[in-house]
Design an enzyme around this catalytic site. Structure first.
Site, PDB file in Angstrom:
ATOM      1  CD  GLU A 337      -8.809   4.080   8.273  1.00 40.10           C
ATOM      2  OE1 GLU A 337      -8.656   4.402   7.098  1.00 40.10           O
ATOM      3  OE2 GLU A 337      -7.897   3.613   8.970  1.00 40.10           O
TER       4      GLU A 337
HETATM    5  C1  TNX Z   1      -5.847   6.446   6.928  1.00 42.92           C
HETATM    6  S1  TNX Z   1      -5.915   8.760   8.699  1.00 42.92           S
HETATM    7  C2  TNX Z   1      -5.642   6.052   8.235  1.00 42.92           C
HETATM    8  C3  TNX Z   1      -4.403   5.346   8.590  1.00 42.92           C
HETATM    9  C4  TNX Z   1      -3.525   5.100   7.401  1.00 42.92           C
HETATM   10  C5  TNX Z   1      -3.528   6.344   6.520  1.00 42.92           C
HETATM   11  C6  TNX Z   1      -2.607   6.268   5.357  1.00 42.92           C
HETATM   12  C7  TNX Z   1      -6.507   7.733   9.635  1.00 42.92           C
HETATM   13  C8  TNX Z   1      -7.132   8.259  10.836  1.00 42.92           C
HETATM   14  N1  TNX Z   1      -6.422   6.442   9.285  1.00 42.92           N
HETATM   15  O1  TNX Z   1      -4.703   4.139   9.243  1.00 42.92           O
HETATM   16  O2  TNX Z   1      -2.244   4.827   7.849  1.00 42.92           O
HETATM   17  O3  TNX Z   1      -4.836   6.530   6.048  1.00 42.92           O
HETATM   18  O4  TNX Z   1      -2.559   7.500   4.697  1.00 42.92           O
END
Ligand code: TNX
Length: 524
Positions: A337
């Site tokens: 992300e």
């Molecule tokens: C996505 S999974 C994210 C996290 C959040 C999560 C909540 C991932 C690699 N990144 O930053 O905590 O969703 O489900």
């Protein structure tokens, strides 16, 4: 039931125990002992073993005269200590290492598959053979599941202690069976993490990934950059007091886990998810402006400045110090992300940072976004989305990289259990116990077949998880499902059989005080 079907399977005679004749003080074998009502059966074990053969005439009673005898090997002695400690705490028996009378013997058998074990229970002797230290510890966990629930809870068992007779021959489908704990969104101290380790090790989970840094907090002391914790570690989601692990505390978690066969995988998420680091050291951002530690739950707004030399000095120091404190093979660098990092700059960043991990002697792990760059062959790709295809991950698998499967719609234990659940995240959910159980890691992602799969991991993100009880409730019983997904051959897995076995584990979880979710799809 699937498992009872195979209890009649005979092993080839060459695999029969021959090297360990029963040694008793009298020449006559003792009379068979009945299994007390309600005592665990060999077919109750979670994760389900590869092969179970019952021998009801061969039940083994444990009493104050029982001995625990490791062969001369550090691994056998290590596993014997763990077994003795647990049994002694609950029974008060001495369990000496004298090879006389009723004996539990532990030994290494390097012909068994890696992490595998064989547990042979006869009237006079239990022989636990393990391929290696991991195999012996896995065997110890199986043996503990064959004892009344009070034993692992450290309480005195009611009635007689009798282990069901027969043989279990077992090894894991995947080398990596993990769970992640996010100590960044909400901080959990070392003792809480250790108790969690005890609970997950019972199901042969052998990796604990710690998400040590995110926008809301930096949780591991780094000598060269002290403000990471003193500034970046002082808060958490919703503004609680936060916290962090000193180097000593982190090392004590690592050792505690190691003793139980669990390897710590530390993660520093970069270049996004870094607001806490930027609050501590504003020079790591491109504009250099001071920032406040973040206490909300949005993602994708922060990034290290990928074009500054200072950033790489920082990352190098963090990786070196963390690698030094971590005996396990993996170091996780996040990479998910990174919506505030330009794609080209993201790639530049990863190309510089991946070799740092290798030079520190570790195999890099990253969330699957990092598969956009050409990865070194040691790099592990952790898939976390819900789409059934990802070109970059499939290409990495083709190139020989291993993939760790954490698809959010199956293995995210931060999700709600059911639609109207008052707790848990929902973007990929709900994830019921059945959902967490009923999938095949090899078939999930297009172009990623069984040989590319390193294993499975169930992440527990903690935006909404505030207490140890919340951890237990989100993790249990889904951890048991994930453990079996990663351990048991697909052909031997059956939801209906699993839910029956899981129901048998209710009293076991209760005795240990685990605040599990009493999911209605399980006949507790
Ligand atoms: C996505 S999974 C994210 C996290 C959040 C999560 C909540 C991932 C690699 N990144 O930053 O905590 O969703 O489900």
């Amino acid at each position: 039931m699937l498992l009872t079907g195979c209890t009649s399977t005979e092993e080839p005679s060459s695999r029969r125990p021959s090297s360990t004749p029963p040694t008793t003080t009298s020449s006559r074998a003792p009379d068979p002992v009945a299994l007390p009502k309600g005592a665990p059966q060999l077919t109750d074990v979670i994760p389900a073993p590869v092969r179970v053969q019952r021998a009801p005439e061969e039940n083994f009673p444990i009493d104050s005269a029982t001995a625990i005898v490791p062969a001369k090997s550090p691994d056998a002695e290590h596993a014997a200590d763990l077994l003795r400690d647990t049994l002694r705490r609950s029974t008060g028996f001495e369990l000496p290492a004298t090879d006389r009378g009723q004996v539990i013997e532990l030994r290494v058998d390097d012909e068994l598959p890696a992490q595998g074990y064989r547990l042979e229970v006869t009237r006079t002797r239990i022989t636990l053979s393990g391929a290696d230290r991991a195999g012996l510890l896995n065997g110890v966990q199986t043996l503990l599941q064959l004892l009344p629930p009070e034993v692992v809870a450290g309480k005195r068992p009611q009635g007689e202690l009798v282990v069901a007779g027969g043989t279990i021959t077992d090894h894991p489908r995947y080398a990596y069976r993990g769970t992640m704990l996010d100590v960044a969104r909400h901080f959990f101290d070392a003792d809480t993490v250790k108790r969690h380790i005890d609970r997950i090790a019972r199901y042969k989970i052998n990796y604990l990934h710690l998400h040590l840094a995110d926008d809301q907090g930096w949780r591991i002391a780094i000598r060269k950059w002290p403000k990471l914790t003193t500034v970046g570690g002082r808060t958490q989601v919703d503004g609680g007091k936060g916290g962090w692990f000193s180097r000593r505390e982190y090392s004590s978690i690592v050792r505690y886990a190691q003793r139980r066969g669990v390897t710590i995988v530390p993660e520093i998420d970069m270049p996004g998810h870094t607001q806490a680091a930027l609050a501590a050291y504003p020079q790591l951002s491109c504009d250099g402006r001071p920032r406040r530690p973040y206490t909300g739950t949005q993602v994708g707004f922060s990034t290290l400045c990928v074009t500054k030399q200072e950033t790489y000095r920082f990352v190098q120091d963090v990786i070196s110090e963390l690698a030094e404190l971590t005996p396990g093979p993996y170091l996780h660098i996040g990479g998910d992300e990174a919506q505030s990092t330009k794609p080209a700059e993201y790639r530049t960043f990863m190309r510089k940072v991946l070799p740092m991990v290798l030079r520190a002697g570790k195999k890099p792990v990253g969330w699957h976004e990092y598969a956009q760059v050409d990865l070194p062959k040691e790099a592990v790709v952790q898939y976390w989305r819900i789409e059934r295809a990802d070109d970059a991950t499939a290409a990495a698998a083709r190139a020989g990289n291993k993939v760790l499967m954490s698809p959010a719609d199956k293995s995210y234990i931060d999700m709600k259990y059911f639609e109207s659940d008052s707790r848990g995240n929902k973007w990929a959910g709900p994830v019921s116990v059945q959902t967490a159980y009923d999938w095949d890691p090899a078939g999930y992602l297009k172009g990623v077949d069984d040989s590319a799969v390193l294993g499975v991991e169930a992440p527990l993100w903690t935006e909404l998880v505030e207490t140890e009880e919340d951890i237990e409730r989100q993790a249990f019983p889904r951890i048991a499902a994930v453990a079996e997904v990663g351990w048991t051959p697909q052909s031997r897995r059956d939801w209906n059989d699993f839910r029956q076995r899981l129901a048998q584990h209710g009293p076991r979880l209760k005795a240990q005080g685990v605040a599990f979710h009493p999911s209605p799809d399980v006949p507790w």
